[in-house]
Scaffold this motif. Structure first.
Motif, PDB file in Angstrom:
ATOM      1  N   SER A   1     -18.999   0.588   4.829  1.00 56.51           N
ATOM      2  CA  SER A   1     -19.433   0.117   6.150  1.00 56.51           C
ATOM      3  C   SER A   1     -18.477  -0.925   6.741  1.00 56.51           C
ATOM      4  O   SER A   1     -18.643  -1.327   7.893  1.00 56.51           O
ATOM      5  CB  SER A   1     -20.859  -0.458   6.061  1.00 56.51           C
ATOM      6  OG  SER A   1     -20.880  -1.475   5.072  1.00 56.51           O
ATOM      7  N   GLY A   2     -17.496  -1.394   5.956  1.00 55.34           N
ATOM      8  CA  GLY A   2     -16.490  -2.309   6.511  1.00 55.34           C
ATOM      9  C   GLY A   2     -16.577  -3.728   5.985  1.00 55.34           C
ATOM     10  O   GLY A   2     -15.895  -4.628   6.502  1.00 55.34           O
TER      11      GLY A   2
ATOM     12  N   SER B   1     -21.907   1.457   1.323  1.00 53.17           N
ATOM     13  CA  SER B   1     -20.514   1.589   0.905  1.00 53.17           C
ATOM     14  C   SER B   1     -19.696   2.178   2.065  1.00 53.17           C
ATOM     15  O   SER B   1     -20.121   3.126   2.715  1.00 53.17           O
ATOM     16  CB  SER B   1     -20.478   2.524  -0.308  1.00 53.17           C
ATOM     17  OG  SER B   1     -19.174   2.628  -0.735  1.00 53.17           O
TER      18      SER B   1
ATOM     19  N   SER C   1     -15.600  -5.141   3.021  1.00 57.07           N
ATOM     20  CA  SER C   1     -14.340  -5.660   2.448  1.00 57.07           C
ATOM     21  C   SER C   1     -13.299  -5.847   3.544  1.00 57.07           C
ATOM     22  O   SER C   1     -12.508  -6.797   3.505  1.00 57.07           O
ATOM     23  CB  SER C   1     -13.781  -4.696   1.407  1.00 57.07           C
ATOM     24  OG  SER C   1     -14.661  -4.599   0.348  1.00 57.07           O
TER      25      SER C   1
ATOM     26  N   GLN D   1       0.836  -1.184   0.000  1.00 57.47           N
ATOM     27  CA  GLN D   1       0.000   0.000   0.000  1.00 57.47           C
ATOM     28  C   GLN D   1       0.883   1.251   0.000  1.00 57.47           C
ATOM     29  O   GLN D   1       0.519   2.281  -0.540  1.00 57.47           O
ATOM     30  CB  GLN D   1      -0.835  -0.012   1.277  1.00 57.47           C
ATOM     31  CG  GLN D   1      -2.313   0.130   1.014  1.00 57.47           C
ATOM     32  CD  GLN D   1      -3.084  -0.195   2.254  1.00 57.47           C
ATOM     33  OE1 GLN D   1      -3.555  -1.317   2.418  1.00 57.47           O
ATOM     34  NE2 GLN D   1      -3.198   0.760   3.161  1.00 57.47           N
TER      35      GLN D   1
HETATM   36  N1  ATP Z   1      -6.379   0.257   2.744  1.00 57.45           N
HETATM   37  C1  ATP Z   1      -7.067   1.150   3.445  1.00 57.45           C
HETATM   38  N2  ATP Z   1      -6.415   2.109   4.133  1.00 57.45           N
HETATM   39  C2  ATP Z   1      -7.117   2.996   4.857  1.00 57.45           C
HETATM   40  N3  ATP Z   1      -8.435   3.010   4.974  1.00 57.45           N
HETATM   41  C3  ATP Z   1      -9.140   2.090   4.307  1.00 57.45           C
HETATM   42  C4  ATP Z   1      -8.486   1.110   3.505  1.00 57.45           C
HETATM   43  N4  ATP Z   1      -9.416   0.312   2.953  1.00 57.45           N
HETATM   44  C5  ATP Z   1     -10.611   0.767   3.395  1.00 57.45           C
HETATM   45  N5  ATP Z   1     -10.447   1.834   4.206  1.00 57.45           N
HETATM   46  C6  ATP Z   1     -11.504   2.575   4.909  1.00 57.45           C
HETATM   47  O1  ATP Z   1     -12.187   1.656   5.751  1.00 57.45           O
HETATM   48  C7  ATP Z   1     -13.584   1.853   5.735  1.00 57.45           C
HETATM   49  C8  ATP Z   1     -14.292   0.547   5.346  1.00 57.45           C
HETATM   50  O2  ATP Z   1     -13.933   0.248   4.011  1.00 57.45           O
HETATM   51  P1  ATP Z   1     -14.389  -1.095   3.294  1.00 57.45           P
HETATM   52  O3  ATP Z   1     -13.673  -1.164   2.002  1.00 57.45           O
HETATM   53  O4  ATP Z   1     -14.226  -2.213   4.238  1.00 57.45           O
HETATM   54  O5  ATP Z   1     -15.928  -0.792   3.051  1.00 57.45           O
HETATM   55  P2  ATP Z   1     -16.989  -1.610   2.179  1.00 57.45           P
HETATM   56  O6  ATP Z   1     -18.190  -1.780   3.063  1.00 57.45           O
HETATM   57  O7  ATP Z   1     -16.386  -2.834   1.643  1.00 57.45           O
HETATM   58  O8  ATP Z   1     -17.291  -0.579   1.037  1.00 57.45           O
HETATM   59  P3  ATP Z   1     -17.764  -0.878  -0.490  1.00 57.45           P
HETATM   60  O9  ATP Z   1     -19.146  -1.467  -0.427  1.00 57.45           O
HETATM   61  O10 ATP Z   1     -17.773   0.472  -1.098  1.00 57.45           O
HETATM   62  O11 ATP Z   1     -16.755  -1.798  -1.063  1.00 57.45           O
HETATM   63  C9  ATP Z   1     -13.833   2.980   4.775  1.00 57.45           C
HETATM   64  O12 ATP Z   1     -13.999   4.162   5.534  1.00 57.45           O
HETATM   65  C10 ATP Z   1     -12.569   3.086   3.958  1.00 57.45           C
HETATM   66  O13 ATP Z   1     -12.312   4.410   3.611  1.00 57.45           O
END
Ligand code: ATP
Length: 594
Positions: free
Chosen positions: A384-385, A382, A387, A119
């Motif tokens: 919400s955590g 989107s 991934s 990263q």
């Molecule tokens: N590599 C990273 N470094 C810093 N912050 C991150 C990283 N990946 C995700 N985040 C932050 O963590 C939080 C959760 O992200 P995540 O990708 O888990 O959401 P998600 O629910 O999968 O979203 P989506 O449906 O858009 O994929 C978000 O606020 C995002 O900005």
């Protein structure tokens, strides 16, 4: 080959290559011996010239004596040419082997590093290290070593031969040389700084080019060719200017070395001529002395060149070391437990996770259990955590102790390999290789038969489409699958995970580009494949998950609600609103005139 401990921290960059030097010391020593012989033979030529000149100046030269001298010089020249071949073969071979081993170590070490490292370090910068910096190390280890040894041997031997002819004249000839030593010392630090700048700029340039070419379609869609070319041009100009600034430093060293050599020549002609006139030395001695001075000129010139090559090599080794000293954030426990037997059950206990540099946690106090054989859906807005939870289950980021358990054992007490090899993970971003469809599906399972590959493709509802491709499963899909539609790419990536046949399947919104009906079909089809496996499916659409045994709802990193579709509709306002909004949206889309 690799060093004993790949990526082990070393006190200085030079220590990084010490094991390789030891490993190939035979070649190095053999090459240096051949080099020594070349230099010694070279020193013989002025002596033969002296003899011939003395015979001529004393009027005592016979045809036979001159022919003998000429033949002896020819024999020396043949010896020099042969030994030169030997040293080039051995020492340049040595430097190539060191380069190869260093590259191997570098590559192996990169494979041990994890997401947090990649990263921070752009791919372009890593590519620059693996090409330009390794080349600088190779040059220092090859021509640098040769020039250094050659200059030292030739310098000392030429000085000794000159002193043998006239110690007095030798002292006069070396008067300008300390200037060279001082200059080299002063300019070395500058060389280091400027070369570092050049290599860093090359990294930026490489990263920019990689980024541009990787995203070429986006670039064209947004007609950004001209601005990108402008930025690239600017980076290129900066790189060229940095190179010119570097060239000014070693461009200073080189002519000054020549100037020092020529000043010595001037002194020798002036004072040496007087010694000849005073009959202290013969004309032959004078000619031989000047020949030795010429032989000494190369070592003097080489000082600047060697300093430049070594400084570049050391700077690049230091840059490589930055990566080689990087440690993976995830490491195996000192004494990992054996993976607990039986079907895999995942338990989260107040799981909390925050990305480095972020103020808010991505996951907070998430507790739940996913039993073996369950298909659990995960929905949420989107960000919400969702991934993040998938990354943590696939062991891509470190987690605190006592947060994730597999069959009741804390994941931090299990080896990373033992967990990862039980997880088939389909990331949100589809990653495909520029290869055939079959190779992409079989990537994690190279021994899979065509029948198994087709079986996985059938589960993912992509088999028929693949048969329609020009060469079926042997069709090449282009760079990262450019020849496929988004939905086809996603289904191929899913088929690859299915083929792994692992106890845990984690699908991170990997069917978002597939139409609703097909997504529903695939998820229902998975039910037949999944008995005994634990499956977590993230989807931004609720509809395809309606049949999941359980759906978990995440909001701002917290587990808001869980239950089956009907239960959630009845109990969670958030879920109900989300579901109805999605329903209305899909109805609107269906009613849109074509
Ligand atoms: N590599 C990273 N470094 C810093 N912050 C991150 C990283 N990946 C995700 N985040 C932050 O963590 C939080 C959760 O992200 P995540 O990708 O888990 O959401 P998600 O629910 O999968 O979203 P989506 O449906 O858009 O994929 C978000 O606020 C995002 O900005």
């Amino acid at each position: 080959m690799q060093s004993d401990v790949p990526g082990a921290r070393v006190a200085s960059p030079l220590e990084r290559i010490r094991p390789f030097v030891r490993r190939y010391s035979f070649r190095l020593v053999g090459g240096l011996v051949a080099l020594l012989i070349v230099d010694l033979l070279q020193l013989g030529i002025p002596r033969l010239v002296k003899r011939a000149v003395d015979l001529l100046s004393q009027g005592a030269a016979s045809q036979t004596a001159l022919a003998q001298s000429a033949f002896a010089i020819f024999a020396l020249a043949v010896g020099i040419a042969s030994c030169r071949f030997v040293w080039r073969y051995l020492i340049l071979g040595f430097s190539r082997m060191v380069e190869r081993d260093l590259r191997d170590d570098f590559f192996r070490h990169l494979l041990t590093l994890d997401r947090p490292f990649f990263q921070k370090k752009p791919v372009g910068a890593i590519m620059a290290l693996a090409t330009n910096d390794l080349a600088a190390v190779q040059l220092a280890g090859g021509m640098g070593v040769v020039a250094c040894a050659d200059a030292a041997i030739m310098g000392i031997a030429a000085l000794a031969c000159m002193a043998y002819i006239s110690p007095q004249l030798t002292l006069i000839a070396v008067i300008p040389m300390p200037l060279l030593a001082v200059l080299t010392r002063v300019l070395s630090a500058r060389l280091h700084r400027r070369f570092l700048k050049v290599q860093e700029q090359f990294s930026h340039l490489t990263e920019f080019a990689r980024n541009t070419i990787t995203n070429i379609r986006l670039l064209k869609a947004y007609t950004q060719e001209a601005p990108q070319a402008e930025v690239f041009g600017r980076l290129g100009r900066q790189y060229q200017q940095d190179n010119l600034r570097l060239a000014r430093v070693h461009g200073t060293l080189f002519p000054i070395s020549g100037l020092v050599g020529n000043t010595s020549l001037l002194l020798v002609i002036f004072f040496g001529g007087r010694l000849v006139v005073g009959s202290v030395i013969t004309v032959g001695d004078f000619v031989a002395f000047i020949s030795y001075l010429y032989l000494l000129t190369w070592p003097m010139m080489a000082v600047g060149w060697v300093a430049n090559l070594f400084q570049r090599g050391l700077t690049s080794l230091g840059r490589l070391d930055e990566v080689m000293n990087a440690k993976p954030t995830l490491v195996d426990p000192p004494q990992p437990l054996a993976f607990p037997a039986g079907q895999t059950e995942i338990t989260l206990r107040t799981l909390h996770f925050q990305y480095e540099g972020q103020e808010q946690p991505a996951l907070a106090e998430v507790s739940c259990t996913i039993r073996a054989g369950e298909i659990v859906g995960l929905v949420g807005r989107s960000g919400s955590g969702k991934s993040t939870l998938c990354h943590l289950l696939a062991r891509q980021y470190p987690v605190a102790d006592g947060a994730i358990f597999l069959n009741g054992v804390d994941v931090n007490r299990l080896s990373l390999g033992s967990v990862r090899e039980r997880v088939a993970y389909v990331p949100q971003d589809v990653l495909l290789f520029s290869d055939t469809v079959a190779a992409n599906i079989g990537f994690g399972n190279p021994a899979a038969s065509q029948e198994q590959i087709e079986g996985a493709a059938k589960i993912c509802r992509i088999h028929e489409e693949i048969l329609g491709f020009s060469e079926g499963y042997q069709t090449r899909i282009g760079e990262r699958g450019v020849k496929l539609s988004g939905g086809q790419r996603q289904r191929i990536a899913l088929a690859r995970a299915i083929l792994l046949d692992r106890p845990m399947l984690i699908i991170d919104d990997s069917l978002s580009a597939v139409d609703l009906e097909t997504e529903q079909e695939i998820i229902s089809g998975l039910a037949d494949f999944l008995p005994g496996r634990t499956c977590l499916i993230v989807s931004h659409r609720i509809a395809p998950l309606r049949d999941a045994i359980r759906i978990m709802v995440l909001e701002e990193g917290r587990l808001l609600a869980q239950g089956n579709h009907a239960e959630l509709l009845a109990s969670s306002d958030f879920y109900r609103t989300m579901y109805h909004q999605q329903q209305m949206q899909s109805h609107r889309e269906e009613e849109l005139p074509l």
